[in-house]
Write a protein that holds these residues in place. Structure first.
Motif, PDB file in Angstrom:
ATOM      1  N   LEU A  64       1.079   2.218   9.347  1.00  0.00           N
ATOM      2  CA  LEU A  64       0.525   3.435   8.759  1.00  0.00           C
ATOM      3  C   LEU A  64       1.557   4.160   7.897  1.00  0.00           C
ATOM      4  O   LEU A  64       1.239   4.658   6.818  1.00  0.00           O
ATOM      5  CB  LEU A  64       0.016   4.356   9.866  1.00  0.00           C
ATOM      6  CG  LEU A  64      -0.657   5.646   9.422  1.00  0.00           C
ATOM      7  CD1 LEU A  64      -1.931   5.329   8.653  1.00  0.00           C
ATOM      8  CD2 LEU A  64      -0.962   6.528  10.608  1.00  0.00           C
ATOM      9  N   ILE A  65       2.806   4.198   8.350  1.00  0.00           N
ATOM     10  CA  ILE A  65       3.869   4.844   7.568  1.00  0.00           C
ATOM     11  C   ILE A  65       4.102   4.095   6.268  1.00  0.00           C
ATOM     12  O   ILE A  65       4.230   4.697   5.195  1.00  0.00           O
ATOM     13  CB  ILE A  65       5.156   4.954   8.409  1.00  0.00           C
ATOM     14  CG1 ILE A  65       4.966   6.000   9.509  1.00  0.00           C
ATOM     15  CG2 ILE A  65       6.356   5.297   7.532  1.00  0.00           C
ATOM     16  CD1 ILE A  65       6.087   6.037  10.522  1.00  0.00           C
ATOM     17  N   TRP A  67       1.958   2.205   4.670  1.00  0.00           N
ATOM     18  CA  TRP A  67       0.783   2.364   3.823  1.00  0.00           C
ATOM     19  C   TRP A  67       0.772   3.741   3.163  1.00  0.00           C
ATOM     20  O   TRP A  67       0.397   3.881   2.005  1.00  0.00           O
ATOM     21  CB  TRP A  67      -0.467   2.176   4.677  1.00  0.00           C
ATOM     22  CG  TRP A  67      -1.751   2.386   3.942  1.00  0.00           C
ATOM     23  CD1 TRP A  67      -2.328   1.550   3.045  1.00  0.00           C
ATOM     24  CD2 TRP A  67      -2.619   3.520   4.046  1.00  0.00           C
ATOM     25  NE1 TRP A  67      -3.502   2.074   2.587  1.00  0.00           N
ATOM     26  CE2 TRP A  67      -3.713   3.292   3.188  1.00  0.00           C
ATOM     27  CE3 TRP A  67      -2.578   4.694   4.788  1.00  0.00           C
ATOM     28  CZ2 TRP A  67      -4.749   4.199   3.054  1.00  0.00           C
ATOM     29  CZ3 TRP A  67      -3.613   5.594   4.643  1.00  0.00           C
ATOM     30  CH2 TRP A  67      -4.680   5.346   3.791  1.00  0.00           C
ATOM     31  N   SER A  68       1.238   4.763   3.874  1.00  0.00           N
ATOM     32  CA  SER A  68       1.179   6.125   3.334  1.00  0.00           C
ATOM     33  C   SER A  68       2.285   6.416   2.334  1.00  0.00           C
ATOM     34  O   SER A  68       2.209   7.388   1.595  1.00  0.00           O
ATOM     35  CB  SER A  68       1.235   7.146   4.468  1.00  0.00           C
ATOM     36  OG  SER A  68       2.503   7.112   5.099  1.00  0.00           O
ATOM     37  N   ARG A  69       3.318   5.574   2.280  1.00  0.00           N
ATOM     38  CA  ARG A  69       4.407   5.819   1.327  1.00  0.00           C
ATOM     39  C   ARG A  69       3.986   5.539  -0.108  1.00  0.00           C
ATOM     40  O   ARG A  69       4.481   6.159  -1.034  1.00  0.00           O
ATOM     41  CB  ARG A  69       5.616   4.947   1.671  1.00  0.00           C
ATOM     42  CG  ARG A  69       6.390   5.490   2.820  1.00  0.00           C
ATOM     43  CD  ARG A  69       7.659   4.729   3.005  1.00  0.00           C
ATOM     44  NE  ARG A  69       8.407   5.282   4.118  1.00  0.00           N
ATOM     45  CZ  ARG A  69       9.452   4.712   4.643  1.00  0.00           C
ATOM     46  NH1 ARG A  69       9.879   3.551   4.175  1.00  0.00           N
ATOM     47  NH2 ARG A  69      10.084   5.278   5.642  1.00  0.00           N
ATOM     48  N   LEU A  73      -2.508   6.438  -0.095  1.00  0.00           N
ATOM     49  CA  LEU A  73      -3.026   7.657   0.526  1.00  0.00           C
ATOM     50  C   LEU A  73      -3.636   8.586  -0.522  1.00  0.00           C
ATOM     51  O   LEU A  73      -4.720   9.142  -0.327  1.00  0.00           O
ATOM     52  CB  LEU A  73      -1.912   8.355   1.297  1.00  0.00           C
ATOM     53  CG  LEU A  73      -2.312   9.421   2.297  1.00  0.00           C
ATOM     54  CD1 LEU A  73      -3.229   8.816   3.357  1.00  0.00           C
ATOM     55  CD2 LEU A  73      -1.110  10.024   2.961  1.00  0.00           C
ATOM     56  N   THR A  74      -2.967   8.734  -1.649  1.00  0.00           N
ATOM     57  CA  THR A  74      -3.489   9.574  -2.729  1.00  0.00           C
ATOM     58  C   THR A  74      -4.782   8.990  -3.275  1.00  0.00           C
ATOM     59  O   THR A  74      -5.755   9.720  -3.499  1.00  0.00           O
ATOM     60  CB  THR A  74      -2.443   9.684  -3.859  1.00  0.00           C
ATOM     61  OG1 THR A  74      -1.221  10.157  -3.309  1.00  0.00           O
ATOM     62  CG2 THR A  74      -2.907  10.617  -4.946  1.00  0.00           C
TER      63      THR A  74
END
Length: 90
Positions: A64-65, A67-69, A73-74
């Motif tokens: 998850l970390i 993927w969110s970098r 996420l945006t």
């Protein structure tokens, strides 16, 4: 003749004495006793299961970390808001 009392009288039986409120019971954590029906082999497998669960949870958090970098996420929230706007616009 006036039948009204000349001074205020109180009836003790009609007004019982005021008592203090009852104290609330306090909840206390009581340690549970180990289950005597379990064997040592089951305790060891339980530890292994919790260990495996911790490894899986850490792996999912790491994914998850990562993927969110990126822009994922945006892009996800932009797509979500655009879809909500299209539903409202009808």
């Amino acid at each position: 003749m006036n039948h009204l009392p000349t001074r205020a009288t109180t009836d003790v039986a009609a007004h019982p004495p005021v008592t203090e409120p009852r104290p609330r019971p306090h909840l206390v954590a009581v340690p549970s006793l180990p289950d005597s029906s379990r064997t040592d082999d089951e305790d060891g497998s339980l530890v292994a299961e919790y260990g495996l669960l911790a490894v899986v949870a850490a792996t999912m958090c790491g994914a998850l970390i990562l993927w969110s970098r990126g822009d994922a996420l945006t892009n996800f929230f932009t797509t979500l808001l655009n879809h909500a706007r299209s539903i409202v616009a009808g």
